[in-house]
Design an enzyme around this catalytic site. Structure first.
Site, short mmCIF file in Angstrom:
data_model
loop_
_atom_site.label_atom_id
_atom_site.label_comp_id
_atom_site.label_asym_id
_atom_site.label_seq_id
_atom_site.Cartn_x
_atom_site.Cartn_y
_atom_site.Cartn_z
N HIS A 73 0.84 -1.20 0.00
CA HIS A 73 0.00 0.00 0.00
C HIS A 73 0.88 1.25 0.00
O HIS A 73 1.76 1.40 0.85
CB HIS A 73 -0.91 0.01 1.24
CG HIS A 73 -2.12 -0.86 1.07
ND1 HIS A 73 -3.26 -0.72 1.81
CD2 HIS A 73 -2.36 -1.88 0.21
CE1 HIS A 73 -4.16 -1.62 1.42
NE2 HIS A 73 -3.62 -2.34 0.46
N TYR A 201 -9.37 5.54 7.28
CA TYR A 201 -9.49 5.92 8.69
C TYR A 201 -10.55 7.01 8.76
O TYR A 201 -10.34 8.11 8.23
CB TYR A 201 -8.16 6.45 9.24
CG TYR A 201 -7.09 5.40 9.39
CD1 TYR A 201 -6.33 4.98 8.31
CD2 TYR A 201 -6.83 4.84 10.64
CE1 TYR A 201 -5.33 4.02 8.47
CE2 TYR A 201 -5.83 3.88 10.81
CZ TYR A 201 -5.09 3.46 9.72
OH TYR A 201 -4.11 2.51 9.88
N PRO A 293 -4.33 0.59 19.03
CA PRO A 293 -4.05 0.04 17.70
C PRO A 293 -4.04 1.06 16.55
O PRO A 293 -3.51 0.75 15.49
CB PRO A 293 -5.17 -0.98 17.49
CG PRO A 293 -6.23 -0.61 18.45
CD PRO A 293 -5.56 0.05 19.61
N LYS A 297 0.95 0.11 15.30
CA LYS A 297 2.36 0.10 15.72
C LYS A 297 2.74 -1.09 16.60
O LYS A 297 3.93 -1.38 16.77
CB LYS A 297 2.69 1.40 16.47
CG LYS A 297 2.71 2.63 15.58
CD LYS A 297 3.88 2.60 14.63
CE LYS A 297 3.69 3.50 13.44
NZ LYS A 297 4.14 2.99 12.20
N TYR A 384 3.75 6.88 10.17
CA TYR A 384 2.90 5.75 9.80
C TYR A 384 3.72 4.65 9.13
O TYR A 384 3.58 3.46 9.44
CB TYR A 384 1.78 6.23 8.87
CG TYR A 384 0.71 5.21 8.60
CD1 TYR A 384 -0.39 5.09 9.44
CD2 TYR A 384 0.78 4.36 7.50
CE1 TYR A 384 -1.39 4.16 9.19
CE2 TYR A 384 -0.20 3.43 7.23
CZ TYR A 384 -1.29 3.34 8.09
OH TYR A 384 -2.27 2.41 7.84
P1 FAD Z 1 1.97 -11.50 21.92
O1 FAD Z 1 1.54 -11.59 20.51
O2 FAD Z 1 0.98 -11.15 22.95
O3 FAD Z 1 2.62 -12.90 22.27
C1 FAD Z 1 2.91 -13.28 23.60
C2 FAD Z 1 2.89 -14.79 23.69
O4 FAD Z 1 3.28 -15.17 25.00
C3 FAD Z 1 1.51 -15.36 23.46
O5 FAD Z 1 1.58 -16.40 22.52
C4 FAD Z 1 1.08 -15.84 24.83
O6 FAD Z 1 0.20 -16.95 24.75
C5 FAD Z 1 2.40 -16.18 25.45
N1 FAD Z 1 2.39 -16.17 26.93
C6 FAD Z 1 1.76 -15.29 27.75
N2 FAD Z 1 1.98 -15.59 29.03
C7 FAD Z 1 2.79 -16.67 29.04
C8 FAD Z 1 3.36 -17.46 30.07
N3 FAD Z 1 3.12 -17.19 31.35
N4 FAD Z 1 4.12 -18.51 29.72
C9 FAD Z 1 4.36 -18.80 28.42
N5 FAD Z 1 3.83 -18.10 27.38
C10 FAD Z 1 3.07 -17.05 27.70
N6 FAD Z 1 -1.62 -4.35 16.90
C11 FAD Z 1 -1.76 -3.63 15.80
O7 FAD Z 1 -0.79 -3.01 15.39
N7 FAD Z 1 -2.97 -3.62 15.13
C12 FAD Z 1 -4.04 -4.35 15.54
O8 FAD Z 1 -5.10 -4.32 14.94
C13 FAD Z 1 -3.92 -5.10 16.70
N8 FAD Z 1 -4.95 -5.84 17.17
C14 FAD Z 1 -4.78 -6.54 18.32
C15 FAD Z 1 -5.83 -7.31 18.82
C16 FAD Z 1 -5.68 -8.03 20.01
C17 FAD Z 1 -6.83 -8.83 20.56
C18 FAD Z 1 -4.44 -7.97 20.70
C19 FAD Z 1 -4.26 -8.71 22.01
C20 FAD Z 1 -3.40 -7.24 20.18
C21 FAD Z 1 -3.56 -6.52 19.00
N9 FAD Z 1 -2.52 -5.78 18.46
C22 FAD Z 1 -2.67 -5.07 17.35
C23 FAD Z 1 -1.21 -5.76 19.06
C24 FAD Z 1 -0.27 -6.76 18.38
O9 FAD Z 1 -1.00 -7.89 18.02
C25 FAD Z 1 0.81 -7.02 19.38
O10 FAD Z 1 1.55 -5.82 19.53
C26 FAD Z 1 1.73 -8.18 19.01
O11 FAD Z 1 1.03 -9.38 19.06
C27 FAD Z 1 2.93 -8.22 19.96
O12 FAD Z 1 3.61 -9.40 19.82
P2 FAD Z 1 4.34 -10.10 21.05
O13 FAD Z 1 4.96 -11.33 20.48
O14 FAD Z 1 5.19 -9.13 21.75
O15 FAD Z 1 3.18 -10.46 22.07
C1 DHB Z 2 -5.21 -2.80 11.09
C2 DHB Z 2 -5.22 -2.40 12.39
C3 DHB Z 2 -4.83 -1.14 12.69
O1 DHB Z 2 -4.81 -0.73 13.95
C4 DHB Z 2 -4.45 -0.24 11.74
O2 DHB Z 2 -4.11 1.03 12.08
C5 DHB Z 2 -4.42 -0.63 10.44
C6 DHB Z 2 -4.80 -1.94 10.12
C7 DHB Z 2 -5.67 -4.16 10.74
O3 DHB Z 2 -5.92 -4.96 11.64
O4 DHB Z 2 -5.81 -4.45 9.55
#
Ligand code: FAD
Ligand code: DHB
Length: 392
Positions: A73, A201, A293, A297, A384
């Site tokens: 994009h 947006y 979200p 980021k 962005y």
């Molecule tokens: P996570 O993806 O949270 O991974 C952590 C892992 O550790 C998980 O698999 C969990 O099961 C595991 N864990 C937790 N506790 C323990 C433990 N005690 N022992 C062993 N394992 C454990 N970001 C965006 O930019 N846009 C979005 O639209 C967006 N939507 C989201 C929707 C949801 C529901 C959530 C929760 C987050 C969203 N985010 C979004 C944020 C983005 O998904 C996260 O920033 C990203 O997943 C971070 O990755 P991570 O690996 O640091 O953490």
């Molecule tokens: C998506 C989520 C976001 O927060 C964003 O700014 C752009 C895209 C997504 O889940 O597709």
């Protein structure tokens, strides 16, 4: 008792990406994950990758499907006052972003890690980190009904917001900076063609809306909702009607609706933990920081942490130098705070807070200014697409 060089807690994108990058440099790691492989792979979360995240995935050897199936994009639409204004990301910054679901990246990483049997242990419980202030930390855990201990040189806490790595640190050893927001996001995934070739947006008196996608056939939509809202209160019909009401007429008329594949509500929060290193324990991704979200980021910041930490660990095992590792927390936090500021600003610009006519006039003025000022548009665009690493 098992030993490894780096014990990684959590098999989300940060844990698996770190493990995969280390493996390509001959560094051994074990990933401990409390959920099942299926659960982790099917979680619907973020969908937009900065180019530096794409490059890191390529460096980790998991970029091939992403480059084939991801959608490049070059711009986005801001919709307000029943009209639209395109932000030309590529024209303003020279950079693009990639639409590629987090669950797809998870799948690619799981597949890559499965080349090393035993590198990821699924469904572990009772994970506890010990002795991080000594050169020989240990991680205790339970797996397949038995208690185990993992000896290691370093621990990477990649276990997200609800994990044990941050929660297990002594009170007073860390500072936490937090903002909560008085609303959440209701997300819906459906196999319908996206409303627009680029993301929209939308700022509207009824609340914020975002039209995103996962492919040319699968769309992801979000509505600002109340923190009390439950998915069961939102039939598909109610969701589509509300989305239509928040879009400019020219967009609303083109919306294609269909049955939802998934719906979920997430609260919005900003949180930064300082520092991000405690002895031999490094906090990575959501374990250290959360952003609302808006602007996508969260996942990109997690990947940026992994980039900095992996470089430090690779240097340590190659040359014995701990210089980059010593800089991990400061380097990572520089980028984290800039992304925290941007996510907070973009959220404040587009969402409806409690009825406050003064604040609403300011939002409208800022949106008009953005639409007319190349300088303001460039500032939005460069944040962005993701700041360059030497700017952070
Ligand atoms: P996570 O993806 O949270 O991974 C952590 C892992 O550790 C998980 O698999 C969990 O099961 C595991 N864990 C937790 N506790 C323990 C433990 N005690 N022992 C062993 N394992 C454990 N970001 C965006 O930019 N846009 C979005 O639209 C967006 N939507 C989201 C929707 C949801 C529901 C959530 C929760 C987050 C969203 N985010 C979004 C944020 C983005 O998904 C996260 O920033 C990203 O997943 C971070 O990755 P991570 O690996 O640091 O953490
Ligand atoms: C998506 C989520 C976001 O927060 C964003 O700014 C752009 C895209 C997504 O889940 O597709």
């Amino acid at each position: 008792m098992r030993s490894t060089q780096v014990a990684i807690i959590g098999a989300g994108p940060s844990g698996l990406l770190l493990s995969q990058l280390l493996s390509r440099h001959g560094i051994d790691s074990v990933v401990l994950e409390c959920q099942s492989e299926d659960h982790v792979q099917s979680r619907i979360r973020a969908g937009l990758l900065e180019w530096t995240t794409v490059e890191l995935a390529q460096e980790a050897g998991v970029g091939a499907r992403m480059m084939r199936e991801g959608l490049v994009h070059d711009g986005l639409d801001l919709a307000f006052a029943n009209g639209r204004h395109r932000i030309d990301l590529k024209g303003l910054t020279g950079k693009s972003v990639l639409v590629y679901g987090q669950n797809e990246l998870q799948r690619d990483l799981i597949e890559a890690r499965s080349d090393e049997p035993g590198a990821v242990l699924w469904q572990v419980s009772d994970v506890a980190v010990h002795d991080v202030h000594t050169p020989a930390p240990r991680v205790g855990y339970r797996h397949e009904g038995r208690c185990h201990e993992l000896r290691c040189d370093f621990v990477a806490g990649c276990d997200g917001y609800h994990g044990v790595s941050r929660a297990g640190l002594p009170q007073g050893s860390l500072a936490q900076y937090e903002r909560t927001y008085p609303f959440g996001w209701l997300g819906l995934l459906a196999d319908v063609p996206p409303l627009n070739p680029e993301l929209v947006y939308a700022s509207h008196a009824r609340g914020f809306a975002l039209c995103s996608m996962r492919s040319s056939r699968r769309s992801r939509y979000y509505l600002q909702c109340s923190l009390e809202d439950r998915v069961e209160q939102w039939s598909d019909g109610r969701f589509w009607d509300e989305l239509r009401a928040r879009l400019p007429e020219q967009h609303a008329a083109r919306l294609v609706t269909g049955p939802s594949l998934e719906k979920s509500v997430v609260p919005l929060r900003s949180l930064v933990t300082e520092p991000m290193r405690f002895g031999q324990l490094f906090l990575v991704g959501d374990a250290a920081h959360i952003v609302p979200p808006t602007g996508a980021k969260g996942l990109n910041l997690a990947a940026a942490d992994v980039r900095v930490l992996s470089r430090g660990l690779i240097e340590f095992y190659r040359s014995g130098s701990a210089t980059l590792l010593a800089e991990y927390s400061a380097r990572a936090l520089g980028r984290v705070w800039k992304a925290t500021r941007f996510s907070w600003w973009f959220t404040a610009l587009l969402h409806r807070f409690s009825a406050d006519p003064f604040a609403e006039r300011l939002q409208a003025a800022e949106l008009e200014y953005l639409a007319r000022s190349a300088a303001a548009s460039r500032s939005l665009a460069e944040n962005y697409v993701g700041l360059a690493f030497d700017e952070t």
